[in-house]
Design a protein around this motif. Structure first.
Motif, PDB file in Angstrom:
ATOM      1  N   THR A 177      45.250  67.279 107.562  1.00  0.00           N
ATOM      2  CA  THR A 177      44.553  66.271 106.696  1.00  0.00           C
ATOM      3  C   THR A 177      43.009  65.803 107.283  1.00  0.00           C
ATOM      4  O   THR A 177      41.971  65.874 106.617  1.00  0.00           O
ATOM      5  CB  THR A 177      45.320  64.968 106.478  1.00  0.00           C
ATOM      6  OG1 THR A 177      46.629  65.266 105.892  1.00  0.00           O
ATOM      7  CG2 THR A 177      44.598  64.090 105.531  1.00  0.00           C
ATOM      8  N   ILE A 178      42.861  65.334 108.516  1.00  0.00           N
ATOM      9  CA  ILE A 178      41.594  65.089 109.119  1.00  0.00           C
ATOM     10  C   ILE A 178      40.762  66.123 109.244  1.00  0.00           C
ATOM     11  O   ILE A 178      39.542  65.975 108.964  1.00  0.00           O
ATOM     12  CB  ILE A 178      42.032  64.296 110.484  1.00  0.00           C
ATOM     13  CG1 ILE A 178      42.674  62.850 110.315  1.00  0.00           C
ATOM     14  CG2 ILE A 178      40.621  64.132 111.153  1.00  0.00           C
ATOM     15  CD1 ILE A 178      42.126  61.933 109.498  1.00  0.00           C
ATOM     16  N   ALA A 233      42.795  62.407 114.297  1.00  0.00           N
ATOM     17  CA  ALA A 233      43.862  62.277 113.729  1.00  0.00           C
ATOM     18  C   ALA A 233      44.873  61.149 114.139  1.00  0.00           C
ATOM     19  O   ALA A 233      45.372  60.416 113.366  1.00  0.00           O
ATOM     20  CB  ALA A 233      44.614  63.477 113.402  1.00  0.00           C
ATOM     21  N   GLN A 253      39.333  66.690 105.685  1.00  0.00           N
ATOM     22  CA  GLN A 253      38.363  65.435 105.384  1.00  0.00           C
ATOM     23  C   GLN A 253      36.935  65.659 106.264  1.00  0.00           C
ATOM     24  O   GLN A 253      36.004  65.464 105.724  1.00  0.00           O
ATOM     25  CB  GLN A 253      39.102  64.139 105.480  1.00  0.00           C
ATOM     26  CG  GLN A 253      40.041  63.972 104.568  1.00  0.00           C
ATOM     27  CD  GLN A 253      40.999  62.771 104.934  1.00  0.00           C
ATOM     28  OE1 GLN A 253      41.104  62.338 106.126  1.00  0.00           O
ATOM     29  NE2 GLN A 253      41.147  61.962 103.693  1.00  0.00           N
ATOM     30  N   ARG A 259      47.123  60.070 110.700  1.00  0.00           N
ATOM     31  CA  ARG A 259      47.351  61.060 109.863  1.00  0.00           C
ATOM     32  C   ARG A 259      47.421  62.304 110.730  1.00  0.00           C
ATOM     33  O   ARG A 259      47.219  62.364 112.046  1.00  0.00           O
ATOM     34  CB  ARG A 259      45.988  60.944 109.003  1.00  0.00           C
ATOM     35  CG  ARG A 259      45.922  59.992 108.218  1.00  0.00           C
ATOM     36  CD  ARG A 259      45.020  60.169 106.936  1.00  0.00           C
ATOM     37  NE  ARG A 259      44.209  58.913 106.832  1.00  0.00           N
ATOM     38  CZ  ARG A 259      42.932  58.802 106.326  1.00  0.00           C
ATOM     39  NH1 ARG A 259      42.065  59.997 106.405  1.00  0.00           N
ATOM     40  NH2 ARG A 259      42.254  57.799 106.258  1.00  0.00           N
ATOM     41  N   ASP A 260      47.892  63.367 109.951  1.00  0.00           N
ATOM     42  CA  ASP A 260      47.847  64.655 110.756  1.00  0.00           C
ATOM     43  C   ASP A 260      46.744  65.422 110.848  1.00  0.00           C
ATOM     44  O   ASP A 260      45.881  65.078 110.137  1.00  0.00           O
ATOM     45  CB  ASP A 260      49.294  65.364 109.986  1.00  0.00           C
ATOM     46  CG  ASP A 260      48.888  65.873 108.448  1.00  0.00           C
ATOM     47  OD1 ASP A 260      48.000  66.521 108.322  1.00  0.00           O
ATOM     48  OD2 ASP A 260      49.759  65.661 107.578  1.00  0.00           O
TER      49      ASP A 260
END
Length: 159
Positions: free
Chosen positions: A79-80, A70, A83, A75-76
């Motif tokens: 979110t990762i 991340a 994904q 990105r935070d």
């Protein structure tokens, strides 16, 4: 301070400003959504554009902790993590506990994911061939060597 030292520092400062501008241009070009879409199309794969850089990052850096991934992706964590879960559902990556620190969840590419990144690498090679078509071989080697040296120096600053 000698006048020679001041001239040297001024020259370096000007070069750093130019380097910074150049890096901003490179990052802007590399982050264009169309570039990822072109790469996915050239590779002949079906993968959401948002997942493409993540899969490549896991393949290049993995096994890699989700938190570290991340940070590298800018990105935070949540979110990762979502994904990576999507990549897992597609059979392209998997999560596992780090063998030396069970608190760390890490991502690793699966054989199916590796086959996909191999196709992406082939597409990248073809696309880079167009970019470097008018470059001398030594110029490409020098660029790669100096960019690696620069990246290593920057990464050393963090550690």
């Amino acid at each position: 301070m000698s006048s020679t030292k001041k001239v040297h520092n001024t020259h370096i400062s000007e070069q750093v400003r130019v380097l910074h501008g150049t890096l901003l241009d490179i990052v802007a070009a590399m982050n264009q959504p169309q570039r990822d879409e072109d790469m996915v199309r050239e590779a002949g794969i079906a993968l959401d554009r948002a997942l493409f850089p993540l899969l490549v990052g896991i393949e290049r850096l993995g096994p890699i902790g989700i938190v570290d991934l991340a940070e590298r992706m800018g990105r935070d964590y949540s979110t990762i993590s979502r994904q990576v879960a999507k990549l897992e559902s597609l059979g392209l990556a998997e999560r596992r506990q780090n063998s030396s620190d069970r608190r760390v969840n890490e991502a690793v590419v699966t054989p199916k994911g590796k086959a996909m990144t191999d196709r992406i690498d082939e597409a990248r090679d073809r696309m880079a061939g167009e970019v470097f078509a008018n470059w001398e071989e030594q110029e490409v080697k020098d660029l790669v060597r100096l960019m690696r040296k620069f990246a290593d120096a920057l990464m050393g600053e963090r550690g």
